[in-house]
Motif scaffolding. Structure first.
Motif, PDB file in Angstrom:
ATOM      1  N   PHE A  15      62.249  27.705  35.923  1.00 35.26           N
ATOM      2  CA  PHE A  15      63.178  27.806  37.149  1.00 35.26           C
ATOM      3  C   PHE A  15      62.295  27.788  38.616  1.00 35.26           C
ATOM      4  CE2 PHE A  15      66.274  30.954  34.703  1.00 35.26           C
ATOM      5  CZ  PHE A  15      66.767  29.636  34.116  1.00 35.26           C
ATOM      6  N   PHE A  16      60.966  28.094  38.443  1.00 39.78           N
ATOM      7  CA  PHE A  16      60.271  28.088  39.767  1.00 39.78           C
ATOM      8  C   PHE A  16      58.883  27.635  39.589  1.00 39.78           C
ATOM      9  CE2 PHE A  16      60.215  32.206  37.617  1.00 39.78           C
ATOM     10  CZ  PHE A  16      59.006  32.520  37.607  1.00 39.78           C
ATOM     11  N   GLU A  17      58.266  27.297  40.702  1.00 39.17           N
ATOM     12  CA  GLU A  17      56.788  27.003  40.675  1.00 39.17           C
ATOM     13  C   GLU A  17      56.072  27.944  41.050  1.00 39.17           C
ATOM     14  OE1 GLU A  17      55.951  23.670  43.089  1.00 39.17           O
ATOM     15  OE2 GLU A  17      57.390  22.339  42.119  1.00 39.17           O
ATOM     16  N   SER A  18      55.048  28.494  40.046  1.00 43.01           N
ATOM     17  CA  SER A  18      54.224  29.715  40.355  1.00 43.01           C
ATOM     18  C   SER A  18      53.291  29.596  41.575  1.00 43.01           C
ATOM     19  CB  SER A  18      53.162  29.865  39.077  1.00 43.01           C
ATOM     20  OG  SER A  18      52.165  30.913  39.674  1.00 43.01           O
ATOM     21  N   THR A  19      53.177  30.632  42.588  1.00 42.20           N
ATOM     22  CA  THR A  19      52.125  30.514  43.522  1.00 42.20           C
ATOM     23  C   THR A  19      50.862  31.494  43.031  1.00 42.20           C
ATOM     24  OG1 THR A  19      53.004  32.515  44.667  1.00 42.20           O
ATOM     25  CG2 THR A  19      53.971  30.248  45.089  1.00 42.20           C
ATOM     26  N   GLY A  20      50.639  31.723  41.958  1.00 42.75           N
ATOM     27  CA  GLY A  20      49.626  32.363  41.348  1.00 42.75           C
ATOM     28  C   GLY A  20      49.908  33.417  40.476  1.00 42.75           C
ATOM     29  N   GLU A  21      48.986  34.224  39.871  1.00 43.45           N
ATOM     30  CA  GLU A  21      49.193  35.608  39.142  1.00 43.45           C
ATOM     31  C   GLU A  21      48.498  36.619  39.120  1.00 43.45           C
ATOM     32  OE1 GLU A  21      49.034  33.377  35.105  1.00 43.45           O
ATOM     33  OE2 GLU A  21      47.015  34.363  34.739  1.00 43.45           O
ATOM     34  N   ARG A  22      48.939  37.693  38.770  1.00 42.73           N
ATOM     35  CA  ARG A  22      47.904  38.780  38.871  1.00 42.73           C
ATOM     36  C   ARG A  22      47.970  39.518  37.448  1.00 42.73           C
ATOM     37  NH1 ARG A  22      47.919  41.309  44.189  1.00 42.73           N
ATOM     38  NH2 ARG A  22      47.053  42.976  43.152  1.00 42.73           N
ATOM     39  N   ILE A  23      46.923  40.017  37.294  1.00 46.51           N
ATOM     40  CA  ILE A  23      46.733  40.946  36.207  1.00 46.51           C
ATOM     41  C   ILE A  23      46.667  42.348  36.674  1.00 46.51           C
ATOM     42  CG2 ILE A  23      45.148  41.597  34.343  1.00 46.51           C
ATOM     43  CD1 ILE A  23      43.931  38.454  34.329  1.00 46.51           C
ATOM     44  N   VAL A  24      47.459  43.024  36.021  1.00 46.41           N
ATOM     45  CA  VAL A  24      47.629  44.363  36.525  1.00 46.41           C
ATOM     46  C   VAL A  24      47.790  45.441  35.563  1.00 46.41           C
ATOM     47  CG1 VAL A  24      49.396  46.001  37.718  1.00 46.41           C
ATOM     48  CG2 VAL A  24      49.657  43.433  37.958  1.00 46.41           C
ATOM     49  N   GLU A  25      46.796  46.436  35.936  1.00 46.92           N
ATOM     50  CA  GLU A  25      46.408  47.664  35.085  1.00 46.92           C
ATOM     51  C   GLU A  25      47.445  48.599  35.380  1.00 46.92           C
ATOM     52  OE1 GLU A  25      42.479  48.868  35.274  1.00 46.92           O
ATOM     53  OE2 GLU A  25      41.419  47.086  34.917  1.00 46.92           O
ATOM     54  N   THR A  26      47.978  49.245  34.423  1.00 43.85           N
ATOM     55  CA  THR A  26      48.901  50.357  34.481  1.00 43.85           C
ATOM     56  C   THR A  26      48.550  51.425  33.782  1.00 43.85           C
ATOM     57  OG1 THR A  26      50.379  50.099  32.746  1.00 43.85           O
ATOM     58  CG2 THR A  26      50.662  48.564  34.267  1.00 43.85           C
ATOM     59  N   PRO A  27      48.953  52.672  34.052  1.00 47.15           N
ATOM     60  CA  PRO A  27      48.667  53.832  33.087  1.00 47.15           C
ATOM     61  C   PRO A  27      49.360  53.805  31.891  1.00 47.15           C
ATOM     62  CG  PRO A  27      49.662  54.469  35.313  1.00 47.15           C
ATOM     63  CD  PRO A  27      49.760  53.089  35.202  1.00 47.15           C
ATOM     64  N   TYR A  28      50.134  52.810  31.679  1.00 47.89           N
ATOM     65  CA  TYR A  28      50.803  52.773  30.202  1.00 47.89           C
ATOM     66  C   TYR A  28      50.253  51.535  29.385  1.00 47.89           C
ATOM     67  CZ  TYR A  28      53.491  55.444  33.213  1.00 47.89           C
ATOM     68  OH  TYR A  28      54.053  56.649  34.113  1.00 47.89           O
ATOM     69  N   GLY A  29      49.158  50.913  29.581  1.00 41.67           N
ATOM     70  CA  GLY A  29      48.619  49.793  29.097  1.00 41.67           C
ATOM     71  C   GLY A  29      48.914  48.432  29.687  1.00 41.67           C
TER      72      GLY A  29
END
Length: 272
Positions: A15-29
């Motif tokens: 559906f869309f073209e990516s402008t990037g990605e983020r690896i996100v750390e959370t308190p839940y893994g």
């Protein structure tokens, strides 16, 4: 920072073209996958495929709290959850869209809450989806050429197995409209994190009781490959509905979802 989070299937990458990605750390893994960033419908969005990049997370193993938390960490205060569903009602046909407003949750044993320690909260889920966003989505799709049900009740099973015919007939007698394996957990966690959450669903099949709901279809009991094939055949229709919905969703810091846990805490001290 993103304006809107979207959680859906891997087909959304079409559906869309990516402008990037983020690896996100959370308190839940870790979430199911890195958050894909894009500008879409005039909004900065972050997208997570709930089942992972290669569908490695079955419904009962999806890291729901981590997925929702990752989008919140990136700034989203509202989330659009997209699901494919099976019909349980003669009023819902393959190809219909639904804006779910209620669910019956039969899931168990999954990672389904952020409150698994002392001094948590009993989240209020009387109306589990954001009414404000639902109203915006209903208006956005009111002129759509598609059949859109402005309200529906989803029956959520644990999976990964499909239901029996006896179970489907029981759920039909309860008044459930569609069946799914994920959205109640996602909506619950979003409410616990005081985020606005709205669901748009697309019906791909008649479950295992097509002979009851649509005997003229000749469909056999549903299999996963049938769901995938029907979705892929209707990607353009789904994209149009999702784009219209995304464009219409506007944020409101005063929405009641942002204070949904008020009066729900077991211990009023130190919970923030």
């Amino acid at each position: 920072m993103i304006d809107l989070g979207i959680i859906g299937g891997t087909g959304f990458y079409k559906f869309f073209e990516s402008t990037g990605e983020r690896i996100v750390e959370t308190p839940y893994g870790e979430p199911s996958a890195p958050v894909t960033l894009a500008t879409w419908g005039g909004k900065r969005i972050g997208f997570i495929p709930r089942h992972g990049l290669h569908h490695e997370y079955l419904p009962h193993r999806v890291p729901y709290p981590a997925n929702v938390a990752a989008l919140k960490e990136l700034g989203a205060r509202q989330i659009l959850g997209f699901n494919v569903v099976g019909s349980l009602s003669e009023h819902v046909s393959k190809g219909h869209f639904l804006l779910i407003d209620q669910f019956i949750d039969l899931t168990w044993g999954r990672d389904w809450t952020i409150f698994d320690r002392a001094n948590g909260a009993h989240a209020d889920l009387a109306d589990p989806y954001c009414g404000r966003l639902r109203a915006q989505a209903i208006e956005a799709l009111s002129d759509s050429p598609e059949v859109v049900h402005p309200k529906a009740t989803a029956l959520i099973i644990n999976g990964p197995k499909f239901q029996t015919k006896a179970e489907s007939r029981l759920y039909n007698s309860w008044g459930a409209d569609v069946i799914n394996m994920t959205q109640s957990t996602e909506a619950t966690v979003a409410r616990e994190m005081e985020l606005c959450y709205v669901n748009l669903s697309f019906c791909t099949d008649y479950g295992v009781i097509s002979e009851d709901l649509a005997p003229e279809s000749g469909d056999p009991p549903v299999r996963h490959r049938d769901v995938v094939a029907y979705f892929n055949d209707n990607v353009a229709r789904v994209e149009a509905a999702v784009r219209a919905t995304v464009a219409a969703l506007e944020d409101d810091a005063e929405c009641g979802c942002r204070s949904a846990l008020e009066g729900c805490w077991l211990n009023t001290e130190g919970h923030r």
